[in-house]
Design a protein around this motif. Structure first.
Motif, mmCIF file in Angstrom:
data_model
loop_
_atom_site.group_PDB
_atom_site.id
_atom_site.type_symbol
_atom_site.label_atom_id
_atom_site.label_comp_id
_atom_site.label_asym_id
_atom_site.label_seq_id
_atom_site.Cartn_x
_atom_site.Cartn_y
_atom_site.Cartn_z
ATOM 1 N N LEU A 176 0.825 -1.212 0.000
ATOM 2 C CA LEU A 176 0.000 0.000 0.000
ATOM 3 C C LEU A 176 0.856 1.258 0.000
ATOM 4 O O LEU A 176 0.483 2.269 -0.606
ATOM 5 N N ILE A 179 1.770 1.924 -3.496
ATOM 6 C CA ILE A 179 0.639 2.518 -4.221
ATOM 7 C C ILE A 179 0.493 3.998 -3.879
ATOM 8 O O ILE A 179 0.342 4.848 -4.768
ATOM 9 N N LYS A 180 0.554 4.319 -2.596
ATOM 10 C CA LYS A 180 0.385 5.709 -2.149
ATOM 11 C C LYS A 180 1.511 6.618 -2.632
ATOM 12 O O LYS A 180 1.291 7.775 -2.987
ATOM 13 N N THR A 188 3.100 0.748 -9.300
ATOM 14 C CA THR A 188 1.727 0.778 -8.812
ATOM 15 C C THR A 188 0.939 -0.412 -9.342
ATOM 16 O O THR A 188 0.247 -1.112 -8.590
ATOM 17 N N LEU A 192 -0.607 -3.657 -7.053
ATOM 18 C CA LEU A 192 -2.021 -4.032 -7.078
ATOM 19 C C LEU A 192 -2.188 -5.489 -7.508
ATOM 20 O O LEU A 192 -2.990 -6.237 -6.935
ATOM 21 N N ALA A 213 -6.414 -0.951 3.504
ATOM 22 C CA ALA A 213 -6.336 -0.949 2.037
ATOM 23 C C ALA A 213 -7.563 -0.332 1.382
ATOM 24 O O ALA A 213 -7.441 0.407 0.403
ATOM 25 N N GLU A 216 -7.516 3.428 1.318
ATOM 26 C CA GLU A 216 -6.468 3.911 0.415
ATOM 27 C C GLU A 216 -6.848 3.700 -1.043
ATOM 28 O O GLU A 216 -6.587 4.555 -1.902
ATOM 29 N N LEU A 217 -7.458 2.567 -1.347
ATOM 30 C CA LEU A 217 -7.849 2.278 -2.737
ATOM 31 C C LEU A 217 -8.944 3.225 -3.215
ATOM 32 O O LEU A 217 -8.911 3.706 -4.355
ATOM 33 N N GLU A 221 -8.607 5.898 -6.239
ATOM 34 C CA GLU A 221 -9.515 5.875 -7.383
ATOM 35 C C GLU A 221 -10.213 7.227 -7.564
ATOM 36 O O GLU A 221 -10.506 7.637 -8.697
ATOM 37 N N SER A 230 -7.366 1.600 -12.677
ATOM 38 C CA SER A 230 -8.744 1.543 -12.160
ATOM 39 C C SER A 230 -9.283 0.113 -12.204
ATOM 40 O O SER A 230 -9.951 -0.343 -11.268
ATOM 41 N N ILE A 233 -7.805 -1.720 -9.314
ATOM 42 C CA ILE A 233 -8.376 -1.255 -8.048
ATOM 43 C C ILE A 233 -9.753 -1.874 -7.824
ATOM 44 O O ILE A 233 -10.059 -2.378 -6.730
ATOM 45 N N LEU A 237 -10.912 -4.369 -4.885
ATOM 46 C CA LEU A 237 -12.035 -4.007 -4.016
ATOM 47 C C LEU A 237 -13.121 -5.082 -4.027
ATOM 48 O O LEU A 237 -13.720 -5.389 -2.989
#
Length: 324
Positions: A176, A179-180, A188, A192, A213, A216-217, A221, A230, A233, A237
């Motif tokens: 994460l 990703i951030k 990235t 994922l 997570a 953050e996701l 998005e 996307s 993500i 999710l």
């Protein structure tokens, strides 16, 4: 390193061959030169020597770039295995010198062969090593951490179920962080993909959810990333919302349902599929009065009606109708 080619039993410098290429002199491919084979084996042994391994890495990288055929020789000479052991030693000694070159070589020669998979089964610490590199302060950090993330993705794909079930909560948090921090598009995407792969085993979903997570996701998005990001993500999710704790975390975010509704029919068919899956999980398992009112308020119901009327696959229309 000065690469040589063989001409009638004599080793000729590469530079001379290039300069005289127009005069009827042809290069003999490096992969056919026994000099390269012998030197490559020497270099693999030098990777185990503290004072020599950096120069050995540089020379191996030159050999790999010089001729694509050398990739097979590097595989036969055990370069991947030797580089993995070197990276683990760097991890044990907390030394980052040479890790960038080692990761470049590993990415170049990596093949998910049975031998490599068996080796990884015996050396679970490579995952810890690559996770450590992602958290280190290193020179040329964008390239090094992108290479580490690409390598980690390949290792996770080649790892057995037992290894994936042993992934630590710190590992999920590091993914994460990647990703951030938006190190690179490749990093990235790979992080994922790693989390999606991890979701398939054991209690990893819970570990990912507890790492915050979902929040953050959703936040990521909302920044409207690239389409392929996307899609990943929403895929992740959907996996996380298949468990009760995941759905609870999803609903704690004030903009979660609105974000999902807004993306339907705006990104890609793959995103539509996962978005409807998310709404389906919520409506079947967490459909409180407040949740249903929220779905009406933010346009989720309207979007599901649009899916039924749009040029979408029959199964997706049926899924949307089921949610309604």
């Amino acid at each position: 390193m000065a690469v040589h080619y063989q001409l009638e039993g004599i080793f000729i410098p590469n530079a001379w061959c290039s300069a005289n290429a127009g005069g009827g002199v042809d290069k003999v491919p490096t992969r056919e030169s026994p000099l390269c084979k012998i030197r490559l084996l020497e270099l693999v042994r030098e990777l185990d020597v503290p004072g020599l391994y950096v120069n050995a890495l540089n020379e191996i990288e030159v050999l790999g770039k010089d001729n694509e055929g050398n990739k097979k020789f590097m595989e036969d000479a055990g370069v991947a295995r030797a580089v993995i052991l070197l990276l683990i030693r760097c991890y044990d000694e907390s030394k980052t010198m040479g890790t960038e070159q080692a990761l470049r070589i590993l990415c170049h020669v990596w093949t998910p062969s049975g031998e490599i998979k068996a080796f990884l089964d015996e050396n679970h610490r490579l995952i810890d090593c690559l996770t450590w590199i992602l958290g280190c302060e290193v020179e040329n950090h964008v390239l090094t951490k992108t290479l580490a993330m690409l390598s980690l993705k390949r290792v996770i794909e080649a790892s057995n179920t037992r290894s994936l079930e042993k992934l630590k909560p710190e590992f999920m948090k590091q993914m994460l962080t990647v990703i951030k921090s938006k190190i690179s598009q490749q990093a990235t995407k790979s992080s994922l993909q790693v989390l999606i792969q991890a979701c398939l085993q054991g209690r990893n979903k819970m570990k990912i959810v507890k790492a915050n997570a979902i929040f953050e996701l959703i936040e990521f998005e909302l920044e409207k990333p690239e389409k392929n990001i996307s899609e990943l993500i929403f895929n992740l999710l959907a996996h996380l919302c298949s468990c009760a704790d995941g759905r609870a975390e999803f609903l704690r975010h004030a903009g979660s349902i609105a974000m999902v509704a807004k993306r339907i029919l705006r990104v890609s068919p793959a995103t539509d599929d996962q978005a409807v899956c998310i709404l389906s999980s919520i409506s079947k398992n967490a459909a409180t009065k407040e949740v249903l009112l929220e779905m009406l308020k933010v346009g989720a119901v309207t979007k599901l009606c649009m899916v039924i009327q749009a040029d979408c696959p029959t199964y997706l229309k049926q899924k949307a109708r089921g949610v309604l």
